[in-house]
Design a protein around this motif. Structure first.
Motif, PDB file in Angstrom:
ATOM      1  N   GLY A 100       1.465  -2.838   4.458  1.00 52.59           N
ATOM      2  CA  GLY A 100       0.122  -3.260   4.078  1.00 52.59           C
ATOM      3  C   GLY A 100       0.100  -3.840   2.674  1.00 52.59           C
ATOM      4  O   GLY A 100       0.994  -3.594   1.863  1.00 52.59           O
ATOM      5  N   ILE A 101      -0.919  -4.625   2.382  1.00 55.43           N
ATOM      6  CA  ILE A 101      -1.050  -5.292   1.083  1.00 55.43           C
ATOM      7  C   ILE A 101      -2.209  -4.665   0.315  1.00 55.43           C
ATOM      8  O   ILE A 101      -3.287  -4.452   0.862  1.00 55.43           O
ATOM      9  N   LYS A 102      -1.964  -4.396  -0.956  1.00 56.99           N
ATOM     10  CA  LYS A 102      -2.966  -3.748  -1.804  1.00 56.99           C
ATOM     11  C   LYS A 102      -3.258  -4.625  -3.019  1.00 56.99           C
ATOM     12  O   LYS A 102      -2.338  -5.092  -3.693  1.00 56.99           O
ATOM     13  N   GLU A 103      -4.553  -4.853  -3.294  1.00 60.71           N
ATOM     14  CA  GLU A 103      -4.936  -5.585  -4.502  1.00 60.71           C
ATOM     15  C   GLU A 103      -4.881  -4.662  -5.712  1.00 60.71           C
ATOM     16  O   GLU A 103      -5.242  -3.488  -5.630  1.00 60.71           O
ATOM     17  N   LEU A 104      -4.451  -5.235  -6.843  1.00 59.89           N
ATOM     18  CA  LEU A 104      -4.374  -4.476  -8.088  1.00 59.89           C
ATOM     19  C   LEU A 104      -5.502  -4.910  -9.030  1.00 59.89           C
ATOM     20  O   LEU A 104      -6.453  -5.555  -8.605  1.00 59.89           O
ATOM     21  N   ASP A 105      -5.381  -4.563 -10.311  1.00 58.99           N
ATOM     22  CA  ASP A 105      -6.510  -4.733 -11.235  1.00 58.99           C
ATOM     23  C   ASP A 105      -6.403  -5.955 -12.146  1.00 58.99           C
ATOM     24  O   ASP A 105      -7.312  -6.211 -12.937  1.00 58.99           O
ATOM     25  N   LYS A 106      -5.304  -6.722 -12.049  1.00 63.69           N
ATOM     26  CA  LYS A 106      -5.132  -7.879 -12.927  1.00 63.69           C
ATOM     27  C   LYS A 106      -5.187  -9.168 -12.106  1.00 63.69           C
ATOM     28  O   LYS A 106      -4.750  -9.189 -10.957  1.00 63.69           O
ATOM     29  N   LYS A 118       0.809  -1.214   0.000  1.00 61.77           N
ATOM     30  CA  LYS A 118       0.000   0.000   0.000  1.00 61.77           C
ATOM     31  C   LYS A 118       0.841   1.261   0.000  1.00 61.77           C
ATOM     32  O   LYS A 118       0.445   2.285  -0.557  1.00 61.77           O
ATOM     33  N   LYS A 119       1.998   1.205   0.662  1.00 58.82           N
ATOM     34  CA  LYS A 119       2.832   2.409   0.759  1.00 58.82           C
ATOM     35  C   LYS A 119       4.298   1.998   0.830  1.00 58.82           C
ATOM     36  O   LYS A 119       4.635   0.867   1.183  1.00 58.82           O
ATOM     37  N   ALA A 120       5.171   2.930   0.471  1.00 57.65           N
ATOM     38  CA  ALA A 120       6.606   2.684   0.545  1.00 57.65           C
ATOM     39  C   ALA A 120       7.050   2.612   2.014  1.00 57.65           C
ATOM     40  O   ALA A 120       6.535   3.344   2.870  1.00 57.65           O
TER      41      ALA A 120
END
Length: 294
Positions: free
Chosen positions: A115-121, A7-9
């Protein structure tokens, strides 16, 4: 199930194992289908995480490009892989990843902070279809088809504290964090003395490795697990296998495996497309994987 990044650096500073100097590590998010990319900020060189870019496996897994290297990547990659991350930029200002406490616990904490972020693929995963084995004498590493992911590792050392140890990890993110992440790297005092005579292991201390003489452990606090040695070998194997470029489903088995054998296994696996299939995790097929990386 979709590809992920952070989610962030986030960043940390630690000591490099071999040169003993401070190294700044920074992790940054990347877009879908970017993969894991390493970047040496001090020399402005990017190195993709692929088996072709592995340049040394004697004491650690080392990647390089045009003479520029990044060493000891496996502990951090082990955590990245366990968290199911698909896309990440790894920035360092020196030629090695900081050793921290010799385990991957600090990297897990860093990823928890990011944190973990879901992407679009859709997430892509490799399913092992055929048994692949790399063997040298009694030592071997092997992949075989399985509906889940398991690491089965055996070590044998002629040392009274180690002897023969076996551990089987039924992989989930939680089992990794609880059973594997805190297991530290280890070495023998005579090896450390030899390496230092060659200008290596200058950052190695009892704070970032288990050190043994001929009969005992020298660390005053002792072990974190009775079988910490073989658990660390699984930690290493998870990091080394991340060089196939994605998470996989299958069984990994090793007898006295090493960074070198793990590298040869990834090369052998990818050599023949009939050894595996790459699937996009959409719909019902994702249920088990979502449990593993929850």
């Amino acid at each position: 199930m979709y590809q992920t990044t952070i989610k962030k650096a986030v960043e940390l500073v630690g000591i490099g194992l071999h040169k003993g100097t401070p190294v700044r590590l920074r992790l940054e998010p990347l877009e879908s289908n970017s993969g894991i990319v390493f970047y040496r900020s001090d020399v402005d060189v990017a190195i993709a995480l692929t088996p072709e870019n592995v340049v040394d496996t004697k004491m650690a897994t080392v990647i390089g490009k045009d003479g520029i290297v990044i060493s000891t990547i496996e502990h951090m990659l082990s955590a990245v892989y366990a968290y199911g991350l698909d896309n990440l930029k790894v920035i360092v200002d020196a030629d090695e990843i900081p050793v921290m406490d010799g385990s991957s616990a600090s990297f897990c904490m860093l990823l928890d902070e990011a944190g973990i972020k879901e992407l679009d693929k859709p997430k892509r995963i490799m399913r092992i279809k055929k048994e692949i084995i790399v063997q040298e004498g009694e030592k071997y590493v092997k992949l075989s088809p399985s509906p889940d992911l398991k690491y089965d590792f055996t070590i044998k050392f002629a040392h009274p504290v180690i002897n023969k140890q076996e551990y089987v990890l039924e992989f989930t993110k939680e089992s990794y964090k609880n059973e594997i992440a805190r297991a530290r790297t280890f070495g023998f005092l005579h090896e450390v003395q030899y390496l230092r005579s060659k200008g290596l292991a200058l950052g190695g201390t009892l704070e970032n490795a288990i050190v043994l003489d001929d009969k005992k452990i020298l660390n005053p606090e002792g072990l974190r697990f009775p079988d910490e040695f073989v658990r660390h070998k699984i930690l290493d194997a998870i990091g080394d296998m991340s060089l196939i470029g994605m998470n996989f489903i299958g069984n990994y088995e090793a007898m006295a495996g090493s960074h070198d054998l793990n590298h040869k296994l990834t090369v052998e696996l990818l050599k023949n497309p009939e050894n595996y299939e790459i699937i996009e995790l959409v719909g019902e097929k994702t249920a088990e994987l979502e449990k593993a990386y929850a």
